[in-house]
Design a protein around this motif. Structure first.
Motif, PDB file in Angstrom:
ATOM      1  N   LYS A 287       0.834  -1.208   0.000  1.00  0.00           N
ATOM      2  CA  LYS A 287       0.000   0.000   0.000  1.00  0.00           C
ATOM      3  C   LYS A 287       0.867   1.256   0.000  1.00  0.00           C
ATOM      4  N   THR A 288       1.967   1.231   0.750  1.00  0.00           N
ATOM      5  CA  THR A 288       2.886   2.379   0.770  1.00  0.00           C
ATOM      6  C   THR A 288       3.479   2.622  -0.607  1.00  0.00           C
ATOM      7  N   ILE A 289       3.893   1.547  -1.282  1.00  0.00           N
ATOM      8  CA  ILE A 289       4.419   1.674  -2.649  1.00  0.00           C
ATOM      9  C   ILE A 289       3.376   2.312  -3.554  1.00  0.00           C
ATOM     10  N   THR A 290       2.132   1.847  -3.430  1.00  0.00           N
ATOM     11  CA  THR A 290       1.049   2.382  -4.259  1.00  0.00           C
ATOM     12  C   THR A 290       0.837   3.862  -3.984  1.00  0.00           C
ATOM     13  N   GLU A 291       0.832   4.245  -2.721  1.00  0.00           N
ATOM     14  CA  GLU A 291       0.647   5.662  -2.358  1.00  0.00           C
ATOM     15  C   GLU A 291       1.789   6.514  -2.884  1.00  0.00           C
TER      16      GLU A 291
END
Length: 414
Positions: free
Chosen positions: A301-305
């Motif tokens: 999720k952090t990568i996506t954000e």
């Protein structure tokens, strides 16, 4: 009454030629009606052995009971195997080949001679000298996963019925459909089954016992980009395909299936689709610890954000779906299930080796449904491929292990 051909090899050769491939695109249970073709054969064979309650249900599951011969209050033990074969490679027109008295060396397959079971890639072959090995002709998978398990359970049931002097409790038999597409336990009626504990016969190398499996989640990321004519797109277009590609490109290389082993988990993209205005990426997340799943999902999720921060006009949704959990959580509350299996394995002259499954199993689902259920070796190797093979003598050893296991349960009953 027993059937005229009732060795574990005879049974195995009968079963593998029946096409039972499951279909992940189907929403029915079973996903393919042809799985019931094997179910009907097994139902009739069980009835021929004298098991009056043997039956095939509407979902393709087969149930039967070998009655107890002991006066003790022995818990009812279930042995389970799945009838379907994997969608990964064709299961139509299986032509099993028998290599008798294997003396070492690579095994070239006869139907597609470009396919070779090489000792360098299959080191377990070094332990098979003198064994009889069943392969395919190279044009299909074999289906030892899990028809070896089916044949072994059937042969053990026959042995127990022919030897009523062996004291044992009730032995429940369960054959399931759709295990290969993750639905094997969906329609199992545990109340009807009536077992206290169970064992799946769905492992590999003899002596290996699996009482732990990956915990698993699925993650879907949907991306809504900004679509505009490419001729006037400067500083306006936000291409969802490129956003999705950036997310995949940033995945940690040391947390992928191709770079991990043993107890290491992974983040694995299994599907990507879309257009300029919208895209979707599907992942499977695997770890033996639930915290490991959470950590990997947080990282994803952090990568996506971080990627989306460079695309102010675009949005995403991040959906997590639980798939299955590590059965060790349940089995640790019932240590006798694994301890009895370890004892039986030692009694037949093998040194048990407890290994984790880097995948899922019917046993995991059944454990969390209320039937603690570790996994027993079958002797099969190179599953889901045309190089699949199994030793006849190893299948016979698995049969012996089943018989010994029910004896151990009876001995240790109050």
């Amino acid at each position: 009454m027993s059937l005229p051909t009732d060795t574990v090899l005879d049974r195995f050769l009968r079963y593998v030629v029946i096409d039972t491939q499951s279909d992940p695109a189907s929403s029915t249970q079973p996903s393919t009606e042809k799985q019931k073709n094997l179910g009907r054969v097994l139902e009739q064979e069980l009835k021929a052995l004298g098991l009056a309650d043997a039956h095939l249900d509407e979902h393709g599951n087969v149930y039967a009971t070998v009655p107890a011969t002991s006066d003790k209050a022995v818990p009812a033990i279930c042995f389970c195997a799945h009838m379907d074969t994997a969608p990964d490679f064709s299961g139509t027109g299986v032509k099993p080949q028998l290599v008798r008295n294997y003396q070492g060396g690579d095994i070239r397959l006869t139907g597609d001679t470009s396919r070779v079971i090489r000792v360098a890639e299959h080191p377990e072959l070094a332990n098979q000298i003198g064994h009889d090995i069943v392969t395919t002709d190279g044009t299909t998978l074999l289906g030892a996963d899990d028809k070896a398990g089916v044949a072994e359970i059937m042969t053990a049931a026959q042995f127990l019925l022919h030897h009523p002097e062996i004291p044992h409790g009730p032995v429940k038999i369960l054959f399931t459909t759709d295990e290969e597409i993750g639905r094997g336990a969906d329609k199992v009626d545990l109340e009807k089954l009536g077992a206290a504990f169970g064992y799946t016969l769905d492992g590999s190398t003899i002596g290996e016992i699996e009482n732990e499996n990956f915990s698993a989640d699925g993650v879907t990321i949907t991306i809504k980009g900004v679509a505009i004519h490419p001729g006037t797109a400067k500083d306006k277009m936000e291409n969802a395909i490129k956003i999705a590609a950036e997310i995949v490109a940033r995945l940690p290389k040391d947390q992928a299936p191709e770079t991990t082993e043993g107890r290491q988990g992974f983040i694995h993209p299994v599907g990507i689709s879309g257009a300029m205005e919208g895209a979707k990426i599907s992942f499977i997340i695997r770890d033996f610890e639930e915290q490991g799943l959470t950590d990997k999902e947080d990282l994803l999720k952090t990568i996506t954000e971080q990627v989306l921060s460079a695309y102010p006009g675009s949005t995403f949704t991040f959906t997590v779906k639980e798939q299955y959990r590590n059965m060790k959580t349940v089995l640790d509350r019932h240590p006798e299930v694994t301890e009895n299996l370890l004892e039986a394995t030692r009694r037949i002259g093998l040194e048990p080796k407890i290994t984790p499954i880097r995948g899922g199993t019917d046993g995991a689902r059944l454990s969390f449904m209320g039937l603690p259920c570790p996994n027993i070796f079958t002797g099969g190797h190179a599953y889901h491929s045309p190089l699949e093979w199994v030793s006849v003598q190893d299948m016979e050893t698995a049969v012996t292990a089943i018989v010994e296991l029910v004896k151990v349960w009876e001995e240790r009953a109050a």
